[in-house]
Structures are given as structure tokens and as C-alpha cells.
Design a protein around this motif. Sequence first.
Motif, PDB file in Angstrom:
ATOM      1  N   VAL A 611       0.829  -1.196   0.000  1.00  0.00           N
ATOM      2  CA  VAL A 611       0.000   0.000   0.000  1.00  0.00           C
ATOM      3  C   VAL A 611       0.869   1.254   0.000  1.00  0.00           C
ATOM      4  CG1 VAL A 611      -1.950  -1.098   1.176  1.00  0.00           C
ATOM      5  CG2 VAL A 611      -0.158  -0.018   2.534  1.00  0.00           C
ATOM      6  N   ALA A 612       0.314   2.316  -0.547  1.00  0.00           N
ATOM      7  CA  ALA A 612       0.982   3.620  -0.546  1.00  0.00           C
ATOM      8  C   ALA A 612      -0.088   4.693  -0.530  1.00  0.00           C
ATOM      9  CB  ALA A 612       1.887   3.776  -1.765  1.00  0.00           C
ATOM     10  N   ALA A 613       0.291   5.880  -0.064  1.00  0.00           N
ATOM     11  CA  ALA A 613      -0.668   6.980  -0.013  1.00  0.00           C
ATOM     12  C   ALA A 613       0.035   8.307  -0.167  1.00  0.00           C
ATOM     13  CB  ALA A 613      -1.448   6.961   1.309  1.00  0.00           C
ATOM     14  N   CYS A 614      -0.707   9.269  -0.679  1.00  0.00           N
ATOM     15  CA  CYS A 614      -0.266  10.668  -0.714  1.00  0.00           C
ATOM     16  C   CYS A 614      -1.378  11.497  -0.093  1.00  0.00           C
ATOM     17  CB  CYS A 614       0.000  11.129  -2.141  1.00  0.00           C
ATOM     18  SG  CYS A 614       0.501  12.874  -2.239  1.00  0.00           S
ATOM     19  N   THR A 634      -3.394   0.198  -3.516  1.00  0.00           N
ATOM     20  CA  THR A 634      -3.238  -1.067  -2.813  1.00  0.00           C
ATOM     21  C   THR A 634      -3.114  -2.202  -3.814  1.00  0.00           C
ATOM     22  OG1 THR A 634      -4.243  -2.568  -1.203  1.00  0.00           O
ATOM     23  CG2 THR A 634      -5.749  -1.357  -2.600  1.00  0.00           C
ATOM     24  N   ASP A 635      -2.199  -3.095  -3.533  1.00  0.00           N
ATOM     25  CA  ASP A 635      -2.025  -4.303  -4.339  1.00  0.00           C
ATOM     26  C   ASP A 635      -2.229  -5.505  -3.430  1.00  0.00           C
ATOM     27  OD1 ASP A 635      -1.384  -6.386  -5.985  1.00  0.00           O
ATOM     28  OD2 ASP A 635       0.679  -5.756  -6.397  1.00  0.00           O
ATOM     29  N   PRO A 636      -3.457  -6.089  -3.453  1.00  0.00           N
ATOM     30  CA  PRO A 636      -3.712  -7.282  -2.650  1.00  0.00           C
ATOM     31  C   PRO A 636      -3.523  -8.568  -3.441  1.00  0.00           C
ATOM     32  CG  PRO A 636      -5.772  -6.420  -3.474  1.00  0.00           C
ATOM     33  CD  PRO A 636      -4.668  -5.565  -4.068  1.00  0.00           C
ATOM     34  N   GLY A 637      -2.909  -8.454  -4.606  1.00  0.00           N
ATOM     35  CA  GLY A 637      -2.768  -9.627  -5.466  1.00  0.00           C
ATOM     36  C   GLY A 637      -4.009  -9.815  -6.300  1.00  0.00           C
ATOM     37  N   TYR A 638      -5.055 -10.385  -5.685  1.00  0.00           N
ATOM     38  CA  TYR A 638      -6.344 -10.550  -6.347  1.00  0.00           C
ATOM     39  C   TYR A 638      -7.381  -9.660  -5.659  1.00  0.00           C
ATOM     40  CZ  TYR A 638      -4.322 -14.638  -8.626  1.00  0.00           C
ATOM     41  OH  TYR A 638      -3.525 -15.474  -9.370  1.00  0.00           O
ATOM     42  N   ILE A 694      -6.782   3.456  -5.708  1.00  0.00           N
ATOM     43  CA  ILE A 694      -6.231   2.822  -6.907  1.00  0.00           C
ATOM     44  C   ILE A 694      -5.975   1.360  -6.563  1.00  0.00           C
ATOM     45  CG2 ILE A 694      -4.405   2.860  -8.643  1.00  0.00           C
ATOM     46  CD1 ILE A 694      -3.739   5.728  -7.635  1.00  0.00           C
ATOM     47  N   ILE A 695      -6.622   0.461  -7.275  1.00  0.00           N
ATOM     48  CA  ILE A 695      -6.425  -0.964  -7.035  1.00  0.00           C
ATOM     49  C   ILE A 695      -5.420  -1.495  -8.054  1.00  0.00           C
ATOM     50  CG2 ILE A 695      -7.518  -3.234  -6.921  1.00  0.00           C
ATOM     51  CD1 ILE A 695     -10.129  -1.803  -6.178  1.00  0.00           C
ATOM     52  N   VAL A 696      -4.283  -1.923  -7.544  1.00  0.00           N
ATOM     53  CA  VAL A 696      -3.225  -2.463  -8.399  1.00  0.00           C
ATOM     54  C   VAL A 696      -3.190  -3.969  -8.153  1.00  0.00           C
ATOM     55  CG1 VAL A 696      -0.793  -2.316  -9.049  1.00  0.00           C
ATOM     56  CG2 VAL A 696      -1.947  -0.316  -8.072  1.00  0.00           C
ATOM     57  N   ALA A 697      -4.106  -4.681  -8.770  1.00  0.00           N
ATOM     58  CA  ALA A 697      -4.221  -6.126  -8.532  1.00  0.00           C
ATOM     59  C   ALA A 697      -3.271  -6.868  -9.465  1.00  0.00           C
ATOM     60  CB  ALA A 697      -5.656  -6.585  -8.746  1.00  0.00           C
ATOM     61  N   SER A 698      -2.058  -7.105  -8.995  1.00  0.00           N
ATOM     62  CA  SER A 698      -1.027  -7.686  -9.858  1.00  0.00           C
ATOM     63  C   SER A 698      -1.151  -9.191  -9.992  1.00  0.00           C
ATOM     64  CB  SER A 698       0.364  -7.323  -9.314  1.00  0.00           C
ATOM     65  OG  SER A 698       0.562  -7.860  -8.014  1.00  0.00           O
ATOM     66  N   GLY A 699      -1.965  -9.827  -9.147  1.00  0.00           N
ATOM     67  CA  GLY A 699      -2.190 -11.270  -9.254  1.00  0.00           C
ATOM     68  C   GLY A 699      -1.040 -12.084  -8.700  1.00  0.00           C
ATOM     69  N   VAL A 705      -6.916  -6.701   2.984  1.00  0.00           N
ATOM     70  CA  VAL A 705      -7.421  -5.389   2.584  1.00  0.00           C
ATOM     71  C   VAL A 705      -7.784  -4.528   3.794  1.00  0.00           C
ATOM     72  CG1 VAL A 705      -9.283  -4.179   1.388  1.00  0.00           C
ATOM     73  CG2 VAL A 705      -8.250  -6.202   0.339  1.00  0.00           C
ATOM     74  N   GLY A 706      -8.368  -5.111   4.827  1.00  0.00           N
ATOM     75  CA  GLY A 706      -8.943  -4.326   5.904  1.00  0.00           C
ATOM     76  C   GLY A 706      -7.963  -3.551   6.752  1.00  0.00           C
ATOM     77  N   GLU A 707      -6.712  -3.985   6.832  1.00  0.00           N
ATOM     78  CA  GLU A 707      -5.782  -3.358   7.765  1.00  0.00           C
ATOM     79  C   GLU A 707      -4.575  -2.649   7.148  1.00  0.00           C
ATOM     80  OE1 GLU A 707      -5.598  -5.608  11.759  1.00  0.00           O
ATOM     81  OE2 GLU A 707      -5.946  -7.149  10.255  1.00  0.00           O
ATOM     82  N   PRO A 708      -4.029  -3.094   6.025  1.00  0.00           N
ATOM     83  CA  PRO A 708      -2.768  -2.485   5.568  1.00  0.00           C
ATOM     84  C   PRO A 708      -2.824  -0.976   5.379  1.00  0.00           C
ATOM     85  CG  PRO A 708      -3.244  -4.487   4.323  1.00  0.00           C
ATOM     86  CD  PRO A 708      -4.457  -4.201   5.148  1.00  0.00           C
ATOM     87  N   THR A 709      -3.922  -0.466   4.793  1.00  0.00           N
ATOM     88  CA  THR A 709      -3.949   0.943   4.418  1.00  0.00           C
ATOM     89  C   THR A 709      -3.976   1.876   5.608  1.00  0.00           C
ATOM     90  OG1 THR A 709      -5.185   0.250   2.452  1.00  0.00           O
ATOM     91  CG2 THR A 709      -5.085   2.598   2.899  1.00  0.00           C
ATOM     92  N   ILE A 710      -4.470   1.418   6.752  1.00  0.00           N
ATOM     93  CA  ILE A 710      -4.492   2.278   7.942  1.00  0.00           C
ATOM     94  C   ILE A 710      -3.106   2.832   8.237  1.00  0.00           C
ATOM     95  CG2 ILE A 710      -4.843   2.292  10.445  1.00  0.00           C
ATOM     96  CD1 ILE A 710      -6.955   0.209  10.071  1.00  0.00           C
TER      97      ILE A 710
END
Length: 742
Positions: A611-614, A634-638, A694-699, A705-710
Motif C-alpha cells: 500500500v501507498a498513499a499521498c 493497494t495491491d492485494p494480489g487478487y 487505486i487498485i493495483v491487482a497484480s495477481g 485489505v482491511g488493515e494495511p492501508t491504515i
Amino acid sequence: MNAPSSSSSSSSPSSAVSPRLSRRRFLASSASAGLVVAFHIPFGSTAFAQGAASPEINAWVVVRPDDTVVIRIARSEMGQGSLTGLAQLVAEELECNWAKVTTEYPTPGQNLARNRAWGNFSTGGSRGIRESHDYVRKGGATARMMLVQAAADEWKVPASECRAANSLITHTPTGRTVTYGKVAVAAGKVTPPAEVTLKDPKDWKLVGKRLARLDTLDKVTGKQIYGADLKMPGLLNAAIKDCPVFGGKVKSFNAAAIEKRPGVKKVLAVGDSAVAVVADTWWRAKTALEALPIEWDYGPNVANSSATVAAMLKAGLDAPDAAIGNQNGDAKAALASAARKIEAVYSYPHQNHATMEPMNATARWTPERCEVWTPTQNGEAALAATSEAAGLPASKCEVYKIHLGGGFGRRGAVHDWVRQAVDIAKQMPGVPVKLLWSREEDMLHGRYHPVTQCKLQAGLDAQGNVTALHMRISGQSILAGVSPQSVRNGLDPVTFQGLNAPGPEASIGYSFPNLLVDHAMRNPSVPPGFWRGVNLNQNAVYLESFIDEIAFATKQDPLALRRKLMANHPKHLAVLNAVAERVKWNVPPPDVGGQKVYRGLAQTMGFGSYVAACAEVSVNNEGELKVHRIVAATDPGYAVNPQQIEAQVEGSFSYGLSAALFGECTQKDGRMEQDNFSTYPVVQMQHMPAVETIIVASGGFWGGVGEPTIAVAAPAVLNAVFAATGKRIRDLPLKNHSLKKA
């Protein structure tokens, strides 16, 4: 929710599973740190719902005659959307009609009796989907194959000639069709296939789609029942008061002073530290309890304060011994020989979960059986707590899980309120009693976000390149508080979230020639707990703020420095670049209302996701901070449900900004000072920025999802505040600091 029933019971557990659950046994699975208990998922048709009305295909799927598909969800729903996401995964492989899908919770007692057929009930650490996607999809695929086989058997054709779609099975050569509901009974008797093949992601029809949540209608119409709403015949209500000082006990109380008040049924001790009043209504119980004379034995911690805790943590910053979480090279030697050194000390306070719904449970105890209805993040841990408090084997207990009015980790590893409810019910056999904590009780007796300090030292060469980084964390260990057997040689691995060596879980996103990250454990009397985002929160503040400090000291652009240090971390870099591109980092943001807007960056990796933010903020001449916009990647894979991901990211910033702006629990005379939202404020609509996701689902992997962005909320804002004011805030919350320009 299962209907209250004193006659319902689970069958005897398998011999492979102990009939008495140990609380410790399930703590590992309830820990938000991502600790896992291994298990095998059988997909047989051992039924507890078998019958013509609602035939069970396997543990995950029930198909009714009208083609309604009931998907069983073992994880808890607390607003994060796991119920819908997991149903999507099962339905994808089941090939059923999504419009006719509904859900139900299996109980932990049923799970125990069926040799843990549903696996792990724990819902924390953002692992509801990421650690159960494989076996729930196999559950759906297995049920589909059994339904197809049943239809093929009826038609006396090979199953290979049949296909399933939208709850309809078709015999391809002849065009004959049959619905799932018509073959469900027969399908439940089919021998499950030994092997199943899951779909290739490119063939997904439901997964990856923005499907509406399955629980929205009941919530907006008020139909959804939460634990605090629960009613049943003969129900009594209990209010409780625990010793306000951590570790204290009840010395005495005068029950006679209140026991004749209207509606009061009983005044009783709960454990050695609490007193409860049981009455016909909760308000009568609460007001009687407030009038009850109680004398406390405050115990050994009455002199503790935030100042004594801070002094204890400060001493740990330079202590000779510390547990090493990550290292490469020789950071201490490199620092000693560095051409230049940069040093900073940061701190992070205790914080409360402050769930909207206070802790509550309804319990009914008899010498033969104990039942509990409660919102819980881990039904198995709640069952273990019930069994121990009831003095009965787990096979004679049951927990009925209810949707949670907020969890954030508070309702996961520790089930103190369940034990209290059972203790009260045990003193009133056969009577259902609902224990509801007051807001004050909930705030004063939480399991708090751990308090830590961190000293960061960077060594630079003559050209300003970073040659070494040493991060010394001093402070509280969550595992020492909730699962002490998981601490080995003073090492709590959860402490190092976001700072681990490269790998699939919470790894650092930068490469340094010499790195040392260590932890001097210092545990105050305040009980710790897993708090949404856990240790990733403060670790991201420490590291991401310090990276900005290095950039400023070496006259480098914060984005350019990060890109240089992240060259060997492509997934970390990808989300950072996505954010920088969206905000047009090299183009100054436009003024808002005549105020100049400034930006701050942050990135991290936790719970399997990147995850990243500005953040874009302004600070006026009076020092008033306004967070205008946050762009997050965020990139959660899927991405199972993009709509839910966006909602989770927005919710993450609401929770994360509450912590950054206001979240602080202070201790005085051994007790917490914040006892309600008047003293522990949270963000209001006026504080909430526009959030772009922005969802970067790289697979290729499954992240949370619920916690990383905090974790990126606070450092992104802090870095923007520095850009706006030149003031480097190294301890939260921001409400304690003046941002007024000199």
C-alpha cells in the motif's frame, strides 16, 4: 444467527479433537499477527442440515428446493465485507445464481463436532479471505461436481457430458436441463470427488466484480440484529463494573444498599475484580450499579502513569539487550564510521478500539449445557472461553455468532466479556442473562494498542547516500499480553510488522547496505491487544517519517529518495508510483480556498498486501489543519470485490486519521483517563478528506485489505504537515501539537 434453543446440541466430537477446548489452543488462530493452525478440510456430506427441506451438499453449501443457495461463512462479518467476498468465492466455483445466494454462520460447536470442517473461524489480521480462499473455493467446486454427478446419474449419462451454470445443469448432447434444487437431495448423497480443479482467474465471472453486499439491506432497514439487540423469553439484563485500576480487585460491596431497587434481581461478584447487577432492564441494572457502594483494592499498579511508562520506554532505547527482528551487514559499525549521522526519536501512544457496539454477550447456563450469543471475531476462541468459564466440556457448550458492531481486533484474541457473562449466568442457572458493558466500562477496560518509542539512526556517506539504518523499538509486546507462550527468547515477531526481511508478510520496502531492527521489550500494566493494523501502524510512522527526514537533510525529493531505496522492491515501488502518477507529484497542487496545499507520501507492506498513499493538506495562519485529499494505492494480489476494497480503504483512513489526529489513551493513578467519546474523540465528517483508491491487482498472491492501508494514513499526513509548516511531529496525536506558524 441461530435461534436461541436450550434443546439444540452438537454431536460428540471426533476422537482426533479434544472434547475440552483450551483457550491457549485457539489463541494462535485468533492472533491478528497471522499465526495459523494447520488443518485438513474434508468436503464430505456428513450432514447436520441433511433433509428434504434444506439438503446439505457439503459443509459449505446448502441448496433448497426453490434453488436458494445457502453458503456457510466461518469468518465473522463486522462491516469489512468478508461475508460477501467469501460467498463470491464459493459461488464462483459453484456456478450458482448469485441472485438466490444467502449466507449463514456455522457454529464453533458444529465445527468441533465435525473435526473442524470449516477450518479457522478467526477473523483478524486481514486474513478472512487471504487465508481461506483456497479451501472455500474448493468447497464450492466440490459441491458443483456433486450436483452435476447427481444429475448425470439421474439421466444415466457421463458427468463429463454435463455442464453447470447459473444453478442449472445441462446435458450438452441432448439439451436436457435440471435445476440445482431438484437434484440437491441426491447430490448430498454423492461421494465427493477426491480432487477438484479450481478456475483460472481469467475465467472468473463473479470474483473481481463490484457486486452489492449481501448484508446491506438488513442493515439499512434495521432488520440486522446485533448482540446488544438480542431478546429472548425470560431474558434478564446485567451491567458490570470492574476495578478501574489494572490489576486491582474488589475488597467489598454493599449489596443491601441497592438490592431493593425496582427491577433489581441480584447483585453479585464476578471473578475477583468486578461486580455486576442483574435487573429486568439494562437501565435499571446500570443505575443501580452506579449507586452501589464498592470498596476497591487497587493493587500494585495504582501509582502507574503515562509519565512512568514513557520513562520506562525511554530507558529501553539505549538498553544493551534487545531482540533482533531484521538485520543485514553490520549497522553499528557502519554508523560508527559514517561521514554523517541523522537521529530521531518517535513515540506512539496507547489507543482504544472504541467499537461502536460495546462488549456484550448473552449467556444461559445449566449444569448440563451452556450457550452464549455474542459478537465475536473468533467463534472458536469464544467457545473455549465459554467452556472454561462454564466448567463444562466444549461438547456441552455452544456459541452463536452475531454480526459485530465493530471489531478492530478487540473481539478476537481476548474474550473477557464472554467469561463474565458466563460467570453471571452460572450464578443464575437456567436464566438467560445479557451482559452489556457501558461505554465507560468499554473504554476503561479495553485491550489497547501497544505503546512504543523508537530511536532511528541513519549513517550517510560523503555523497549523502544511506549506508546504515538502526531502528531500536522500545515498548510493549502484544503477544506477551495475549499469548505469552508465543514469545521466544524475548522475541515477539508481531513487533516487526512492516520491517521484516523480504518475503510475503509485512516486509520492509527499502534496501540498506547495513540494517538493524531490534526491540527492547518493556511491558506496562496496561493490557495490550491487536488493534486494526496492529504494529504496522507505528512502524510505518517511524520509518516513513524518518525517510522524509533523511530526504530533507540530504536535500533530496522524498519520492526520488524512496525510488532509489526501493529499486529492489518492485511491488512496493509499483503502488508508490501509482500514487505519484495519480497526484502528479512533480506538479504543485492547486490552492484550496486561498490556502496553499502541501503533500506527503508514505508506503508500507503488511498483511500480504502493498500500500501507498499521498496526503494533501493545508495549515492556515491559526494552525488549523485540513486534510483535503488522500490518494491511496493497494495491491492485494487478487481483488475479489473492488467496491468492498474501496470501502475498506476509505474506512481505513477514517480509522487511521482518528488515531493520527486524536487517538491517545493516557494513564493516571493506574487507570485510563479517557472514558467516553467526549475525551476520546474520533474523526467527524468535517475532518474526512476525499479518498481516491487505486487498485493495483497484480495477481499471483492473496493479500489482505482491511488493515494495511491504515498504516499509511498517519505518516502521509505527518509528512505533509512538515512540508506545510516545517514542524516535524514525532509523537502522536496531532491534537497535542500547535501547528500555528511562528
